[in-house]
Design a protein around this motif. Sequence first.
Motif, PDB file in Angstrom:
ATOM      1  N   LEU A 253      11.674   5.019 -25.601  1.00  0.00           N
ATOM      2  CA  LEU A 253      12.349   5.419 -26.839  1.00  0.00           C
ATOM      3  C   LEU A 253      11.887   6.794 -27.304  1.00  0.00           C
ATOM      4  N   ARG A 254      10.636   7.145 -27.063  1.00  0.00           N
ATOM      5  CA  ARG A 254      10.107   8.436 -27.513  1.00  0.00           C
ATOM      6  C   ARG A 254      10.440   9.583 -26.573  1.00  0.00           C
ATOM      7  N   ASP A 255      10.948   9.257 -25.400  1.00  0.00           N
ATOM      8  CA  ASP A 255      11.315  10.300 -24.459  1.00  0.00           C
ATOM      9  C   ASP A 255      12.666  10.870 -24.876  1.00  0.00           C
ATOM     10  N   PRO A 256      12.730  12.169 -25.252  1.00  0.00           N
ATOM     11  CA  PRO A 256      14.000  12.733 -25.729  1.00  0.00           C
ATOM     12  C   PRO A 256      15.086  12.746 -24.656  1.00  0.00           C
TER      13      PRO A 256
ATOM     14  N   GLY B 222      15.500   8.098 -24.620  1.00  0.00           N
ATOM     15  CA  GLY B 222      15.793   7.535 -25.929  1.00  0.00           C
ATOM     16  C   GLY B 222      16.215   6.080 -25.892  1.00  0.00           C
ATOM     17  N   GLY B 223      15.598   5.280 -25.054  1.00  0.00           N
ATOM     18  CA  GLY B 223      15.956   3.871 -25.000  1.00  0.00           C
ATOM     19  C   GLY B 223      14.985   3.072 -24.139  1.00  0.00           C
ATOM     20  N   ILE B 224      15.327   1.822 -23.934  1.00  0.00           N
ATOM     21  CA  ILE B 224      14.559   0.941 -23.063  1.00  0.00           C
ATOM     22  C   ILE B 224      15.199   0.987 -21.679  1.00  0.00           C
ATOM     23  N   VAL B 225      14.432   1.426 -20.684  1.00  0.00           N
ATOM     24  CA  VAL B 225      14.938   1.509 -19.315  1.00  0.00           C
ATOM     25  C   VAL B 225      14.739   0.163 -18.630  1.00  0.00           C
ATOM     26  N   CYS B 226      15.844  -0.379 -18.120  1.00  0.00           N
ATOM     27  CA  CYS B 226      15.803  -1.690 -17.440  1.00  0.00           C
ATOM     28  C   CYS B 226      16.224  -1.513 -15.979  1.00  0.00           C
ATOM     29  N   HIS B 227      15.309  -1.807 -15.080  1.00  0.00           N
ATOM     30  CA  HIS B 227      15.582  -1.759 -13.642  1.00  0.00           C
ATOM     31  C   HIS B 227      15.764  -3.200 -13.161  1.00  0.00           C
ATOM     32  N   SER B 228      17.005  -3.543 -12.739  1.00  0.00           N
ATOM     33  CA  SER B 228      17.328  -4.926 -12.362  1.00  0.00           C
ATOM     34  C   SER B 228      17.597  -5.012 -10.864  1.00  0.00           C
ATOM     35  N   ARG B 229      16.995  -5.978 -10.241  1.00  0.00           N
ATOM     36  CA  ARG B 229      17.203  -6.208  -8.805  1.00  0.00           C
ATOM     37  C   ARG B 229      17.682  -7.646  -8.596  1.00  0.00           C
ATOM     38  N   ASP B 230      18.726  -7.798  -7.789  1.00  0.00           N
ATOM     39  CA  ASP B 230      19.270  -9.127  -7.512  1.00  0.00           C
ATOM     40  C   ASP B 230      18.331  -9.859  -6.552  1.00  0.00           C
ATOM     41  N   VAL B 231      17.717 -10.921  -7.031  1.00  0.00           N
ATOM     42  CA  VAL B 231      16.778 -11.698  -6.203  1.00  0.00           C
ATOM     43  C   VAL B 231      17.286 -13.126  -6.038  1.00  0.00           C
TER      44      VAL B 231
ATOM     45  N   VAL C 242      20.025   1.638 -19.541  1.00  0.00           N
ATOM     46  CA  VAL C 242      19.264   2.021 -20.720  1.00  0.00           C
ATOM     47  C   VAL C 242      19.894   1.308 -21.900  1.00  0.00           C
ATOM     48  N   VAL C 243      19.058   0.622 -22.691  1.00  0.00           N
ATOM     49  CA  VAL C 243      19.560  -0.100 -23.863  1.00  0.00           C
ATOM     50  C   VAL C 243      18.841   0.430 -25.103  1.00  0.00           C
ATOM     51  N   ASP C 244      19.527   0.316 -26.244  1.00  0.00           N
ATOM     52  CA  ASP C 244      18.912   0.763 -27.498  1.00  0.00           C
ATOM     53  C   ASP C 244      17.987  -0.321 -28.030  1.00  0.00           C
ATOM     54  N   PRO C 245      17.312  -0.085 -29.153  1.00  0.00           N
ATOM     55  CA  PRO C 245      16.365  -1.091 -29.669  1.00  0.00           C
ATOM     56  C   PRO C 245      16.984  -2.441 -29.991  1.00  0.00           C
ATOM     57  N   GLU C 246      18.313  -2.490 -30.140  1.00  0.00           N
ATOM     58  CA  GLU C 246      18.973  -3.765 -30.412  1.00  0.00           C
ATOM     59  C   GLU C 246      19.469  -4.447 -29.141  1.00  0.00           C
ATOM     60  N   GLY C 247      19.196  -3.837 -28.007  1.00  0.00           N
ATOM     61  CA  GLY C 247      19.561  -4.447 -26.742  1.00  0.00           C
ATOM     62  C   GLY C 247      20.967  -4.127 -26.287  1.00  0.00           C
ATOM     63  N   ARG C 248      21.609  -3.097 -26.850  1.00  0.00           N
ATOM     64  CA  ARG C 248      22.957  -2.720 -26.443  1.00  0.00           C
ATOM     65  C   ARG C 248      22.873  -1.657 -25.349  1.00  0.00           C
ATOM     66  N   TYR C 249      23.766  -1.773 -24.391  1.00  0.00           N
ATOM     67  CA  TYR C 249      23.782  -0.841 -23.274  1.00  0.00           C
ATOM     68  C   TYR C 249      24.285   0.521 -23.724  1.00  0.00           C
ATOM     69  N   ILE C 250      23.509   1.581 -23.411  1.00  0.00           N
ATOM     70  CA  ILE C 250      23.965   2.943 -23.645  1.00  0.00           C
ATOM     71  C   ILE C 250      24.135   3.691 -22.329  1.00  0.00           C
TER      72      ILE C 250
END
Length: 647
Positions: free
Chosen positions: A239-242, A245-254, A158-166
């Motif tokens: 971001l609106r989900d209490p 509260g962020g951007i959810v990033c699901h990463s898969r090694d391809v 999960v990253v904040d609007p500036e792209g930092r990992y939270i």
Amino acid sequence: MTRSLDRPEAASQPPQLQAVLEQIGGVVWTADPDTGSVTFISPQIEVLLGHTAEYWLRAPSLWEDSLHPGDAGVTLADMEAGIRRGQPFQLDYRMRAQDGRTVWIRDFVTPNVSEGRLVSISGLMLDITWQREAEERAKREEARARSLVDNSSDVFAVVDPEGRYIYVNPAVQAIHGIRPEEVLGRQLFSAIHREDLASCLHDFQRVLASPDLTVTGIYRHVSGNGRWRWLEVTSTNRLRDPNVGGIVCHSRDVTDRKLAEQALEASEGRFRSLVQNASDLITVLDAGGTILYESPSIRAVLGYEPDAMVGHSVLEYLPEESHTEIMEMVAALVAGGLGATVRPTFRFRAASGEWRWLEALSTNLLDDPHVGGLVVNSRDVTEQRLAQQALRASQDRLLSSEKLASLGRLTAGLAHEINTPLAATMNRLHVARELVQEYQRSIGHPEVTPDDHREIAGELWTALDEAGKTTARIGEFIRQMRGHTRDTVSGVAEFDPARLAGDTLAMLAHEARAAQVELHLESVRTALTLRGEPGRFTQVLTNLVINAIHACEERAGVRRVDVRFVSGAEALRMEVQDNGSGIRPEVLPRIFDPLYTTKGVGKGTGLGLSIIHDIVQGHFGGSIEVQTELEVGTTFAVLFRPAARHS
């Protein structure tokens, strides 16, 4: 609430109060703080736990007895502690209903104090079973989700609007070799390959601008060991989900998949380049013979533009007399199914109008989803075919040369075999002529008696008889010669190899005598039959016998060449055996090579054994075996296949 008073009338209330109690969603109760007895409980208790209000007032320990065993001790202790504090408090506990159900209760308890003295206890019991069950389900689902995320092989972050990992799950360590706590606060863009950074920023801005939008992209990401890994990242705006509260990033090694795709793309590109630049022609036809694809090599080989041929029938470029054969081949190829092949050789008209010979391998790939047609790989073999024709003509000339050489050897024997009896015949005829002249002169001579005439007649008869015998020898030799040479140009026929061998050896008798070699043909007890060209058989036997005679020329003592036939179940075997010098080991492997000879100049062309080897294999379908020993001799064995014997 440890005891209840036996006062059921306490449940009776004025109608107005009863109506109010019925509107409350819970159970209202009161109790005496000194005795702990329930002084009032609303009728809703029956709905909640199954017992009537009257029963509750008559059963002193019903509340304690209904507490869930797992909660009883804690609940009683918390109740007493709350009452001592004298302030309203809340308890959550489980109770067992009359029907055995477990009911979660939320009890709002109020100690009623007047002038510093606790005068009563009141409460409101609410059924929160559904809420607690929902909470338990939520906890289980959350635990399950957390377990899945924490133990996933994919990276969830999960990253904040500036792209930092939270937040980042433990999989980041397995994939990137870095602990989760080391990632927190970092800027995700700092690890993206510079060639993929613009695409990553663009996708992130799209997600950031649209709540709940999901975007998937593939970028290179540097790992803790400095290696670049390909990641397929699915980003969703939460971001609106209490709870997020962020951007959810699901990463898969391809990485492996990407490398495989790159390898496949490179392979396809290489294959495409090979096809586009191959010197061979690659044509794809449909089941009816229409051209679907033509490789660019057609331009250099036959002068056509590839695209101009697409949609045309292949028959337009083939000789009319071959159309039926070609379409039958196409039909057979289609009927053969996926993978069926044929290898035709055919003429194809070039753009210049010249006819070129093409040799092809045609494969049915109609059911291959990547091809969907009949693939014809062909190459121009016109020069090769012309070279083969020239080679065949040269071989025919060499064969004729060898035949002439054999004929020359036979001619010498022929001249000797005819000249000797012919001279004897002429001599006897000369004597007969002189006797006739003497007889004519004696006619009417007074001194010539009848006995003299009888003597002259006897001598004349003897001369004519001797002349007849020598003439018969010439006739027999001519018959043998005709037997040796007949059918040489008449084609395949059935013949007796033993009889033809006898005629052939008669032709070679002079050469054998000249070399002081005894020539023998062992008698055959059973009838033999071969099928083929008799002239080719005599050519094989003649070369083998002459070679055997030459092999005996330097031997002291008896020189001998034997010819025999051995008839077996599998093959007819003809052997030519000599007691000559044998063949040296270093020479033996090359005896059937064209133009190879160890004989002196003028004694051999080096073609004899090569030609008879081709005749035995190609014409009679047989084979030749050789057994040899130095200073002992050599045996050549020719094995004729059964088809050559009986077909």
